[in-house]
Design a protein around this motif. Structure first.
Motif, short mmCIF file in Angstrom:
data_model
loop_
_atom_site.label_atom_id
_atom_site.label_comp_id
_atom_site.label_asym_id
_atom_site.label_seq_id
_atom_site.Cartn_x
_atom_site.Cartn_y
_atom_site.Cartn_z
N ALA A 79 42.55 53.35 38.22
CA ALA A 79 43.40 54.02 39.20
C ALA A 79 42.67 55.21 39.83
N VAL A 80 41.97 55.98 38.99
CA VAL A 80 41.21 57.13 39.51
C VAL A 80 40.12 56.66 40.46
N ARG A 81 39.44 55.57 40.08
CA ARG A 81 38.37 55.04 40.93
C ARG A 81 38.92 54.57 42.27
N ALA A 82 40.08 53.89 42.21
CA ALA A 82 40.68 53.39 43.44
C ALA A 82 41.11 54.54 44.35
N GLN A 83 41.69 55.59 43.76
CA GLN A 83 42.14 56.72 44.56
C GLN A 83 40.96 57.45 45.21
N GLY A 84 39.82 57.45 44.54
CA GLY A 84 38.66 58.14 45.08
C GLY A 84 37.71 57.24 45.83
N LEU A 85 38.15 56.01 46.16
CA LEU A 85 37.27 55.05 46.83
C LEU A 85 36.93 55.53 48.23
N ARG A 86 35.65 55.54 48.55
CA ARG A 86 35.17 55.94 49.86
C ARG A 86 34.05 55.01 50.30
N TYR A 87 33.99 54.74 51.59
CA TYR A 87 32.90 53.96 52.17
C TYR A 87 32.40 54.69 53.41
N GLY A 88 31.09 54.71 53.56
CA GLY A 88 30.50 55.18 54.80
C GLY A 88 30.17 53.99 55.68
N LEU A 89 30.05 54.22 56.99
CA LEU A 89 29.75 53.12 57.89
C LEU A 89 28.42 52.42 57.56
N PRO A 90 27.36 53.15 57.18
CA PRO A 90 26.13 52.45 56.80
C PRO A 90 26.34 51.49 55.63
N GLN A 91 27.19 51.88 54.67
CA GLN A 91 27.49 50.98 53.55
C GLN A 91 28.19 49.72 54.04
N LEU A 92 29.16 49.90 54.91
CA LEU A 92 29.92 48.75 55.40
C LEU A 92 29.06 47.85 56.28
N ASP A 93 28.17 48.45 57.06
CA ASP A 93 27.29 47.64 57.92
C ASP A 93 26.37 46.75 57.09
N ALA A 94 25.95 47.24 55.92
CA ALA A 94 24.98 46.51 55.10
C ALA A 94 25.61 45.41 54.27
N LEU A 95 26.92 45.32 54.25
CA LEU A 95 27.59 44.32 53.41
C LEU A 95 27.51 42.93 54.02
N HIS A 96 27.57 41.93 53.14
CA HIS A 96 27.80 40.55 53.59
C HIS A 96 29.24 40.46 54.07
N LEU A 205 37.89 52.76 61.60
CA LEU A 205 37.43 52.32 60.28
C LEU A 205 36.69 53.44 59.57
N ALA A 206 35.88 54.19 60.31
CA ALA A 206 35.12 55.29 59.69
C ALA A 206 36.06 56.34 59.11
N VAL A 207 37.12 56.67 59.85
CA VAL A 207 38.08 57.67 59.36
C VAL A 207 38.83 57.14 58.14
N TRP A 208 39.25 55.89 58.22
CA TRP A 208 40.02 55.30 57.12
C TRP A 208 39.19 55.14 55.85
N ALA A 209 37.99 54.57 55.99
CA ALA A 209 37.18 54.24 54.81
C ALA A 209 36.61 55.48 54.13
N SER A 210 36.34 56.53 54.88
CA SER A 210 35.71 57.72 54.29
C SER A 210 36.72 58.79 53.91
N LEU A 215 46.15 53.48 55.88
CA LEU A 215 45.91 52.92 57.21
C LEU A 215 47.12 53.08 58.12
N TRP A 216 48.33 52.97 57.57
CA TRP A 216 49.52 53.04 58.43
C TRP A 216 49.73 54.43 59.02
N GLU A 217 49.06 55.44 58.48
CA GLU A 217 49.14 56.77 59.09
C GLU A 217 48.14 56.93 60.23
N LEU A 218 47.21 56.00 60.35
CA LEU A 218 46.19 56.09 61.39
C LEU A 218 46.50 55.19 62.59
#
Length: 232
Positions: A79-96, A205-210, A215-218
């Protein structure tokens, strides 16, 4: 006249099948008797050494308590990991593209959608991620990953037409969303507004992921909650 000698009848010997059955029955009886004897011996030994049984029960209880504690700790850390989950755009770009769908699912789970799951693949009919938010709204998300990010091909109207044709009619969506780490054409944005579709482009996506906002607030014009919750 000469008398005939009486014919002696030969006694029939038991056949092989009967002998095999007798052997099997005898073996079964021996094994059963041995098993019963062993059980009786164990019970008598435990009655004479009752403290061993107490020790075993205590150890089993401690092991069970330790297992439950470990599971609870794992759930808390998850739960702690999920609450603190963050992604940067470079990370997302590099994903399959499949890992990109996993990332979107994880972000929805971070926002409180416990049933969020990835369903993308052959025959997905325009749905890559499905989720139900804490307000009871059903989300259907189509993911469009671009390996080159903003330099990749833009998401166009045909992509949104697929989502528009299946999200509500087939998947029962309250909120239909297309998410991309790339660009979206102007006509596609116009079409989305006309059809009450939601577009999460690279900037959103950058605002949401980082960040930490759901999402529904954005997004604008999200349907009202289906049910009242402690969050409302």
């Amino acid at each position: 006249m000469t008398r005939r000698r009486p014919v002696r009848r030969r006694s029939r010997r038991p056949g092989r099948r009967q002998q095999q059955r007798d052997v099997q029955l005898l073996a079964f009886a021996v094994v059963t008797a041995a098993g019963i004897g062993l059980v009786v011996m164990v019970v008598n030994w435990l009655l004479a050494h009752w403290w061993v049984l107490v020790v075993v029960l205590v150890l089993a209880g401690l092991a069970g308590a330790g297992w439950l504690y470990s599971r609870r700790q794992s759930a808390r850390w998850e739960a702690v990991r999920a609450q603190g989950l963050r992604y940067g755009l470079p990370q997302l770009d590099a994903l399959h593209h499949t890992r990109f769908e996993d990332a979107i699912r994880d972000l929805m789970q971070r926002d409180g959608c416990r049933d969020a799951r990835r369903v993308g693949g052959r025959g997905d009919l325009g749905a890559d991620v499905k989720a139900t938010d804490p307000y009871g709204r059903r989300w259907v998300i189509q993911c469009k990953h671009r390996r080159n990010g903003a330099q990749g091909s833009p998401v166009g109207t045909p992509d949104l037409q697929v989502l528009n044709g299946t999200a509500r009619q087939v998947h029962g969506a309250d909120v239909a969303v297309i998410v991309t780490n790339g660009r979206v054409t102007g006509p596609a944005v116009t079409f989305a507004k006309q059809q009450r579709l939601h577009v999460v482009d690279r900037q959103t996506l950058a605002v949401w992921a980082s960040g930490s906002r759901p999402l529904w607030e954005l997004l604008r014009a999200v349907p009202p909650p289906r049910r009242p919750t402690s969050l409302s």
